[in-house]
Design an enzyme around this catalytic site. Structure first.
Site, mmCIF file in Angstrom:
data_model
loop_
_atom_site.group_PDB
_atom_site.id
_atom_site.type_symbol
_atom_site.label_atom_id
_atom_site.label_comp_id
_atom_site.label_asym_id
_atom_site.label_seq_id
_atom_site.Cartn_x
_atom_site.Cartn_y
_atom_site.Cartn_z
ATOM 1 N N PRO A 5 0.865 -1.024 0.009
ATOM 2 C CA PRO A 5 0.056 -0.049 0.013
ATOM 3 C C PRO A 5 0.774 1.457 0.034
ATOM 4 O O PRO A 5 1.786 1.467 0.811
ATOM 5 C CB PRO A 5 -0.881 0.049 1.177
ATOM 6 N N ASN A 6 0.171 2.203 -0.800
ATOM 7 C CA ASN A 6 0.953 3.735 -0.803
ATOM 8 C C ASN A 6 2.037 3.731 -1.673
ATOM 9 O O ASN A 6 2.859 4.916 -1.991
ATOM 10 C CB ASN A 6 1.102 4.200 0.639
ATOM 11 N N ARG B 58 4.502 10.795 -1.941
ATOM 12 C CA ARG B 58 4.388 10.878 -0.603
ATOM 13 C C ARG B 58 5.817 11.016 0.145
ATOM 14 O O ARG B 58 6.737 10.798 -0.215
ATOM 15 C CB ARG B 58 3.697 9.323 -0.260
ATOM 16 N N TYR C 241 10.889 8.953 1.371
ATOM 17 C CA TYR C 241 10.801 7.984 -0.073
ATOM 18 C C TYR C 241 11.638 8.535 -1.158
ATOM 19 O O TYR C 241 11.545 7.869 -2.247
ATOM 20 C CB TYR C 241 9.584 7.588 -0.083
ATOM 21 N N ASN D 19 8.142 -5.270 -0.819
ATOM 22 C CA ASN D 19 7.942 -4.014 0.106
ATOM 23 C C ASN D 19 6.538 -4.134 0.464
ATOM 24 O O ASN D 19 5.821 -3.443 -0.264
ATOM 25 C CB ASN D 19 8.600 -2.796 -0.595
ATOM 26 N N ALA E 98 3.102 -0.638 4.784
ATOM 27 C CA ALA E 98 2.666 -0.784 6.238
ATOM 28 C C ALA E 98 2.249 -2.217 6.574
ATOM 29 O O ALA E 98 2.130 -2.525 7.977
ATOM 30 C CB ALA E 98 1.401 0.256 6.496
ATOM 31 N N GLU F 205 13.001 -8.722 1.933
ATOM 32 C CA GLU F 205 12.261 -7.629 2.249
ATOM 33 C C GLU F 205 13.062 -6.454 1.877
ATOM 34 O O GLU F 205 14.238 -6.318 2.439
ATOM 35 C CB GLU F 205 12.209 -8.024 3.745
ATOM 36 N N HIS G 211 12.828 -1.999 2.429
ATOM 37 C CA HIS G 211 12.087 -0.991 2.783
ATOM 38 C C HIS G 211 12.762 0.266 2.104
ATOM 39 O O HIS G 211 14.234 0.167 2.305
ATOM 40 C CB HIS G 211 12.130 -0.943 4.355
ATOM 41 N N ARG H 5 12.857 5.054 12.577
ATOM 42 C CA ARG H 5 11.467 5.647 12.695
ATOM 43 C C ARG H 5 10.664 5.279 13.874
ATOM 44 O O ARG H 5 11.317 4.829 14.968
ATOM 45 C CB ARG H 5 10.875 5.142 11.546
HETATM 46 C C1 DQA Z 1 8.140 1.096 3.977
HETATM 47 C C2 DQA Z 1 8.301 1.474 5.459
HETATM 48 C C3 DQA Z 1 6.662 1.272 6.070
HETATM 49 O O1 DQA Z 1 6.942 1.463 7.373
HETATM 50 C C4 DQA Z 1 5.727 2.322 5.254
HETATM 51 O O2 DQA Z 1 4.519 1.785 6.062
HETATM 52 C C5 DQA Z 1 5.663 1.905 4.006
HETATM 53 C C6 DQA Z 1 6.988 1.971 3.206
HETATM 54 C C7 DQA Z 1 9.427 1.727 3.315
HETATM 55 O O3 DQA Z 1 9.692 1.448 1.945
HETATM 56 O O4 DQA Z 1 10.190 2.344 3.753
HETATM 57 O O5 DQA Z 1 4.523 2.164 3.460
HETATM 58 O O6 DQA Z 1 7.996 -0.126 3.671
#
Ligand code: DQA
Length: 149
Positions: A9-10, A17, A22, A74, A77, A98, A100, A107
């Site tokens: 998501p997102n 964002r 990011y 990735n 959340a 994984e 990020h 964070r």
């Molecule tokens: C994320 C880190 C997560 O905590 C966050 O919710 C994201 C992006 C990252 O790529 O740093 O959506 O996965």
């Protein structure tokens, strides 16, 4: 070699964002970069993004049924909440990395838990979008290693 690159998501909002976390690269620019990297390395990259947890579960299973050699994920959340994604990766037993983009360990407290991590052979955090290319390298190295043993 075929690798599934899954984003949660997102992540479609990259470039819009929170650029401090990011960066400024858009999701489409990232996918273009991943695809041309894949071509350069001679591998097929299947790139998918969804804001819905079940889609990600379906694609992890699809990676298995389509004979993928590994997964880069990735989960956004869902990293911090989803036992379903952990179970999906455990179910398929495909080597998984994984990723990020941000340095999650620096964070909020709620970002310190990753359910998925237990099923991944590597985690890359805080390397920006280059982390996805490093994850592809890690899967290629793992495969090369498996072929020599
Ligand atoms: C994320 C880190 C997560 O905590 C966050 O919710 C994201 C992006 C990252 O790529 O740093 O959506 O996965």
């Amino acid at each position: 070699m075929k690798i599934y690159i899954l984003n949660g998501p997102n992540l479609n909002m990259l470039g819009i964002r929170e650029p401090a976390h990011y960066g400024n690269e858009t999701y489409q620019a990232l996918i273009d970069r991943i695809e041309s990297y894949g071509k350069e390395k001679g591998i097929v990259t299947v790139c998918r993004q969804s804001n819905h947890e079940g889609d990600l579960v379906d694609w992890i299973q699809e990676a298995y049924f389509e004979g993928a050699d590994g997964i880069v994920i990735n989960p956004g959340a869902y990293t911090h909440t989803s036992v379903a994604l952990l179970d999906a990766v455990k179910s398929v037993s495909l080597p998984t990395v994984e990723v990020h983009i941000s340095k999650v360990e620096e964070r909020e407290d709620f970002r310190q838990i990753s359910y998925l991590r237990a099923a991944c052979f590597k985690t890359i955090t805080g390397h920006g979008t280059s982390g996805y290319l490093e994850a592809i390298d890690a899967l290629m190295a793992l495969r090369a290693e498996a072929q020599t043993t």
